[in-house]
Design a protein around this motif. Structure first.
Motif, PDB file in Angstrom:
ATOM      1  N   PRO A  87       0.851  -1.206   0.000  1.00  0.00           N
ATOM      2  CA  PRO A  87       0.000   0.000   0.000  1.00  0.00           C
ATOM      3  C   PRO A  87       0.880   1.248   0.000  1.00  0.00           C
ATOM      4  O   PRO A  87       1.948   1.249   0.618  1.00  0.00           O
ATOM      5  N   SER A  88       0.435   2.268  -0.704  1.00  0.00           N
ATOM      6  CA  SER A  88       1.214   3.515  -0.700  1.00  0.00           C
ATOM      7  C   SER A  88       0.942   4.225   0.626  1.00  0.00           C
ATOM      8  O   SER A  88      -0.198   4.291   1.087  1.00  0.00           O
ATOM      9  N   SER A  89       1.998   4.719   1.231  1.00  0.00           N
ATOM     10  CA  SER A  89       1.848   5.285   2.575  1.00  0.00           C
ATOM     11  C   SER A  89       1.774   6.810   2.516  1.00  0.00           C
ATOM     12  O   SER A  89       2.566   7.449   1.835  1.00  0.00           O
ATOM     13  N   GLY A  90       0.813   7.345   3.210  1.00  0.00           N
ATOM     14  CA  GLY A  90       0.661   8.795   3.353  1.00  0.00           C
ATOM     15  C   GLY A  90       0.641   9.515   2.024  1.00  0.00           C
ATOM     16  O   GLY A  90      -0.117   9.148   1.128  1.00  0.00           O
ATOM     17  N   MET A  91       1.445  10.526   1.888  1.00  0.00           N
ATOM     18  CA  MET A  91       1.467  11.348   0.685  1.00  0.00           C
ATOM     19  C   MET A  91       2.339  10.728  -0.402  1.00  0.00           C
ATOM     20  O   MET A  91       2.400  11.229  -1.512  1.00  0.00           O
ATOM     21  N   SER A  92       3.021   9.655  -0.042  1.00  0.00           N
ATOM     22  CA  SER A  92       3.983   9.077  -0.974  1.00  0.00           C
ATOM     23  C   SER A  92       3.307   8.510  -2.224  1.00  0.00           C
ATOM     24  O   SER A  92       2.276   7.866  -2.147  1.00  0.00           O
ATOM     25  N   LEU A  93       3.886   8.787  -3.361  1.00  0.00           N
ATOM     26  CA  LEU A  93       3.376   8.228  -4.607  1.00  0.00           C
ATOM     27  C   LEU A  93       4.136   6.943  -4.958  1.00  0.00           C
ATOM     28  O   LEU A  93       3.912   6.334  -5.984  1.00  0.00           O
ATOM     29  N   GLU A  94       5.057   6.593  -4.066  1.00  0.00           N
ATOM     30  CA  GLU A  94       5.877   5.405  -4.288  1.00  0.00           C
ATOM     31  C   GLU A  94       5.031   4.144  -4.104  1.00  0.00           C
ATOM     32  O   GLU A  94       4.424   3.941  -3.062  1.00  0.00           O
ATOM     33  N   HIS A  95       4.977   3.313  -5.140  1.00  0.00           N
ATOM     34  CA  HIS A  95       4.139   2.126  -5.062  1.00  0.00           C
ATOM     35  C   HIS A  95       4.931   0.849  -4.824  1.00  0.00           C
ATOM     36  O   HIS A  95       4.361  -0.218  -4.782  1.00  0.00           O
ATOM     37  N   ASN A  96       6.240   0.955  -4.719  1.00  0.00           N
ATOM     38  CA  ASN A  96       7.094  -0.232  -4.669  1.00  0.00           C
ATOM     39  C   ASN A  96       6.616  -1.199  -5.751  1.00  0.00           C
ATOM     40  O   ASN A  96       6.127  -2.297  -5.473  1.00  0.00           O
ATOM     41  N   SER A  97       6.761  -0.797  -6.995  1.00  0.00           N
ATOM     42  CA  SER A  97       6.080  -1.454  -8.110  1.00  0.00           C
ATOM     43  C   SER A  97       6.404  -2.942  -8.260  1.00  0.00           C
ATOM     44  O   SER A  97       5.561  -3.705  -8.714  1.00  0.00           O
ATOM     45  N   GLU A  98       7.597  -3.345  -7.817  1.00  0.00           N
ATOM     46  CA  GLU A  98       7.953  -4.770  -7.930  1.00  0.00           C
ATOM     47  C   GLU A  98       7.111  -5.668  -7.010  1.00  0.00           C
ATOM     48  O   GLU A  98       7.062  -6.885  -7.205  1.00  0.00           O
ATOM     49  N   SER A  99       6.468  -5.052  -6.012  1.00  0.00           N
ATOM     50  CA  SER A  99       5.664  -5.856  -5.080  1.00  0.00           C
ATOM     51  C   SER A  99       4.294  -6.213  -5.671  1.00  0.00           C
ATOM     52  O   SER A  99       3.570  -7.038  -5.109  1.00  0.00           O
ATOM     53  N   TRP A 100       3.940  -5.599  -6.803  1.00  0.00           N
ATOM     54  CA  TRP A 100       2.689  -5.901  -7.494  1.00  0.00           C
ATOM     55  C   TRP A 100       2.962  -6.925  -8.598  1.00  0.00           C
ATOM     56  O   TRP A 100       4.114  -7.156  -8.973  1.00  0.00           O
ATOM     57  N   CYS A 101       1.918  -7.498  -9.112  1.00  0.00           N
ATOM     58  CA  CYS A 101       2.031  -8.337 -10.324  1.00  0.00           C
ATOM     59  C   CYS A 101       3.001  -9.504 -10.145  1.00  0.00           C
ATOM     60  O   CYS A 101       3.795  -9.814 -11.050  1.00  0.00           O
ATOM     61  N   LEU A 102       2.951 -10.174  -8.993  1.00  0.00           N
ATOM     62  CA  LEU A 102       3.901 -11.269  -8.737  1.00  0.00           C
ATOM     63  C   LEU A 102       3.667 -12.443  -9.686  1.00  0.00           C
ATOM     64  O   LEU A 102       4.612 -13.110 -10.109  1.00  0.00           O
ATOM     65  N   GLY A 103       2.417 -12.700 -10.031  1.00  0.00           N
ATOM     66  CA  GLY A 103       2.105 -13.817 -10.930  1.00  0.00           C
ATOM     67  C   GLY A 103       2.617 -13.588 -12.339  1.00  0.00           C
ATOM     68  O   GLY A 103       3.222 -14.480 -12.941  1.00  0.00           O
ATOM     69  N   SER A 104       2.405 -12.396 -12.863  1.00  0.00           N
ATOM     70  CA  SER A 104       2.874 -12.135 -14.239  1.00  0.00           C
ATOM     71  C   SER A 104       4.393 -12.028 -14.280  1.00  0.00           C
ATOM     72  O   SER A 104       5.027 -12.423 -15.269  1.00  0.00           O
TER      73      SER A 104
END
Ligand code: AHN
Ligand code: ZN
Length: 332
Positions: free
Chosen positions: A184-201
Motif C-alpha cells: 500500500p502507498s503510505s501517506g502522501m507518498s506516490l511510491e508504489h514499490n512497483s515490484e511488489s505488485w504483479c507477482l504472478g505475471s
C-alpha cells in the motif's frame, strides 16, 4: 481396380499421341478465392460473463494462501477445461512485500495450441487482501468484483465462444495470480514499490509455460466491469504497443463503443501485469482499464469494500466482450 486397366492403357496411348506440352497427369484444380472468407464473430453473451463474475465473487475474497483462493483456482481450471482448452496450472513461489511466502497459481488455457500465430488475453484472478483505499475496515479483504473478477469473467465467456466458432489463430488465455498483493502507498507518498505488485505475471514472464513462448500481441483486462467505464489510451500500452491499442480502439469506435473507448491519452498510475509481459516477455501488450476523470486515478471503488457486484454493469461487459471477439475473429 482390375476394371480400370483397359482405360489406363487407352489413356496412355492418348497421352503419347498428344503434343509435348500436354499434361502427363490429371491434377485437380485448386480454386483460391479472391477474397478470404471472413468469419462472422459469434455474439458475446454478457449474461453468461456476468454469471462467471458472480461465481468468482461467491467464493469470497480470493488472495494467495486462503481457502477461497484454492477453490476459485479449481473452478477456473475446470471452466477452461470444460471448453476444451489445453489447460495448465503454473505453480510458483513468491514473497509479498510483508515477507509472506505465497504459492502463486497462474491458470493458462491454450486454444489451438499448435497454431503459430497466437494472441494472448490476460487478467488477474486474485483479489486484494485489504481495503487500504477505504475509510473503514481497511484490514479486511475485498471482494474484487471489478478488480479481478470482471476481466476473468469476460475471458471465460471468450473461451466458451472460441470452441463454438473457430477463429483463424491460436489464442492463449492467462489468469495471473498475485497481482494485487502490492505494498500500500503510505501517506502522501506516490511510491508504489512497483515490484511488489504483479507477482504472478512477473513469475510467468521469467518462467514461460512453454519454451520460447511468443504471441503477436497481448490484451490485458483490468477493472473492465463498471457502469459507463472510460477506457483511455494509457501510457504503458502506448509506449510498448501503440499499434495494438489504436487497432483495438478503432474497432471499438466502429462498433459504436466510442463512449467507452476514447482517444484521450493518459498517464498510468502505478503498474500492471502488461508492464511485465511487455518488458520481460517482449510481447507488445495493452491494458484496457478504467480511468476516472475526476481524480486521474482508478475507479472510486478501487481497493474498497464497494468493489462488489453492485457496481458490475452488463452494458460495459457487452462492449468489452464484443470488441475482444471482433478483434480475435478479424485476425488473419
Ligand atoms: C498500482 O500500481 C498502485 N496498482 C496496480 C494496478 C492494479 C491494482 N490493478 C488492479 N489492482
Ligand atoms: Zn487492485
Amino acid at each position: 481396380m482390375k476394371n480400370k486397366l483397359p482405360y489406363l492403357f487407352i489413356l496412355t496411348l492418348f497421352v503419347i499421341g498428344c503434343e509435348d506440352d500436354a499434361p502427363q497427369k490429371k491434377t485437380t484444380t485448386k480454386i483460391t478465392p479472391a477474397v478470404q472468407l471472413k468469419i462472422v464473430p459469434p455474439d458475446f453473451n454478457a449474461d453468461s460473463a456476468y454469471t462467471y463474475i458472480q461465481q468468482q465473487v461467491d467464493f469470497g475474497p480470493r488472495f494467495p494462501n486462503n481457502k477461497a483462493h484454492d477453490e476459485c483456482a479449481k473452478y477456473l481450471e475446470n471452466k477452461l477445461k470444460s471448453f476444451g482448452l489445453n489447460t495448465i496450472v503454473q505453480i510458483g513461489k513468491g514473497k509479498t512485500f510483508n515477507h509472506k511466502e505465497i504459492t502463486i497459481k497462474n491458470i493458462i488455457g491454450e486454444y489451438n495450441p499448435t497454431a503459430e500465430d497466437r494472441i494472448l488475453l490476460f487478467a488477474h484472478w486474485d483479489s486484494r487482501p485489504f481495503a487500504d483505499q477505504d475509510a473503514k475496515n481497511l484490514t479486511h479483504p475485498i471482494l474484487g468484483a471489478n478488480d479481478g473478477a470482471s476481466g476473468v469473467g469476460i475471458l471465460i465467456e471468450v473461451a466458451r465462444q472460441l470452441t463454438i466458432t473457430q477463429p483463424n489463430i491460436g489464442v492463449d488465455i492467462i489468469f495471473f495470480d498475485a497481482e494485487d498483493y502490492g505494498q500500500p502507498s503510505s501517506g502522501m507518498s506516490l511510491e508504489h514499490n512497483s515490484e511488489s505488485w504483479c507477482l504472478g505475471s512477473q513469475y510467468w514472464a521469467k518462467n514461460l509455460h512453454k519454451e520460447n513462448y511468443q504471441a503477436k500481441y497481448g490484451i490485458l483486462l483490468d477493472m473492465v466491469g463498471s457502469a459507463n467505464a472510460y477506457f483511455t489510451k494509457e501510457s504503458i500500452s502506448m509506449n510498448y504497443a501503440p499499434d495494438v491499442m489504436n487497432k483495438v480502439w478503432n474497432y471499438a469506435q466502429q462498433l459504436g463503443y466510442g463512449n467507452h473507448f476514447v482517444n484521450t491519452k493518459t498517464f498510468f498510475v502505478g503498474t500492471d501485469d502488461h508492464q511485465y509481459v511487455n518488458q520481460l516477455a517482449n510481447i507488445p501488450s495493452i491494458d484496457i482499464i478504467h480511468y476516472e476523470r475526476s481524480t486521474g486515478n482508478f475507479h472510486p471503488s478501487w481497493h474498497t469494500h464497494n468493489d462488489n457486484m453492485d457496481i458490475i454493469d452488463k452494458g460495459t461487459i457487452t462492449a468489452v466482450g464484443h470488441v475482444l471477439l471482433h478483434t480475435i475473429y478479424n485476425e488473419k
